[in-house]
Motif scaffolding. Sequence first.
Motif, short mmCIF file in Angstrom:
data_model
loop_
_atom_site.label_atom_id
_atom_site.label_comp_id
_atom_site.label_asym_id
_atom_site.label_seq_id
_atom_site.Cartn_x
_atom_site.Cartn_y
_atom_site.Cartn_z
N SER A 47 4.20 -7.63 6.44
CA SER A 47 4.21 -6.26 5.95
C SER A 47 4.02 -5.26 7.08
N HIS A 54 6.65 -2.36 8.42
CA HIS A 54 6.23 -0.97 8.56
C HIS A 54 6.53 -0.46 9.98
N GLU A 91 14.26 0.26 1.45
CA GLU A 91 12.84 0.29 1.82
C GLU A 91 12.37 1.72 2.07
N VAL A 92 13.14 2.49 2.83
CA VAL A 92 12.80 3.88 3.11
C VAL A 92 12.80 4.69 1.81
N ARG A 138 9.68 3.94 -0.21
CA ARG A 138 8.53 4.63 0.36
C ARG A 138 8.56 6.11 0.03
N TRP A 139 9.76 6.71 0.08
CA TRP A 139 9.90 8.13 -0.25
C TRP A 139 9.46 8.39 -1.69
N ARG A 187 7.62 6.56 -3.68
CA ARG A 187 6.18 6.31 -3.88
C ARG A 187 5.37 7.54 -3.47
N ALA A 188 5.69 8.10 -2.32
CA ALA A 188 4.98 9.30 -1.85
C ALA A 188 5.23 10.47 -2.80
#
Length: 146
Positions: A6, A10, A49-50, A53-54, A56-57
Motif C-alpha cells: 500500500s 501511494h 486509483e487516482v 482517492r479523489w 474519497r476526499a
Amino acid sequence: MSWESSRQRHQLVHAVLADIAATGRPHVTGELATRVTAEFGDFDGLLREVQLRWYRAFDARLDALLEDWPPDIDAALTALWLDLSAAMPGARFLLDAHAGRPALADLDAHHRRTLHAATGVHEVRLPRIPPPRRRCRWLVPRTSTA
C-alpha cells in the motif's frame, strides 16, 4: 494488500503526480510508466486509483458540509470542488485530462448517483482546472517531513 504494498502504491501515485507537475503533461513515460504497469496493470488502473482517492476526499468533505446544510447546495458543491481542486491539483488535472476514458466511467456514474441521493442535486456543473504551465510547482502534492 500488505502495508508495504500500500505504501509503495501511494509513493508511486505521488511520483506520477510530481512528474506531471514537472512536465505539465498528464501522461506517464519512461521508468514511471514501467512501474505503473507493474503496479496497476496499465495506465487505466492508475487513473482509477487516482479517481478513487479523489472521490474519497470529496466525500469526506461532503459529509462535513452536509452536517450543516448550506442554503445554496449548488454553490456549496462548486466551492467544495474548487477547494479540493486546490488541495489536490495534480489529481484533478490528471482526471480532467482523461475524463472521457471508459475506465473512469463506472465510478463517475456511481458518484453522480450517490451525490444525487445525498443532496437531491441531479447534475452539478463542476469546473475543470486549466492545464498547468510547464514546471508548475503547485501541482506537486505537499507531504509532511515530520
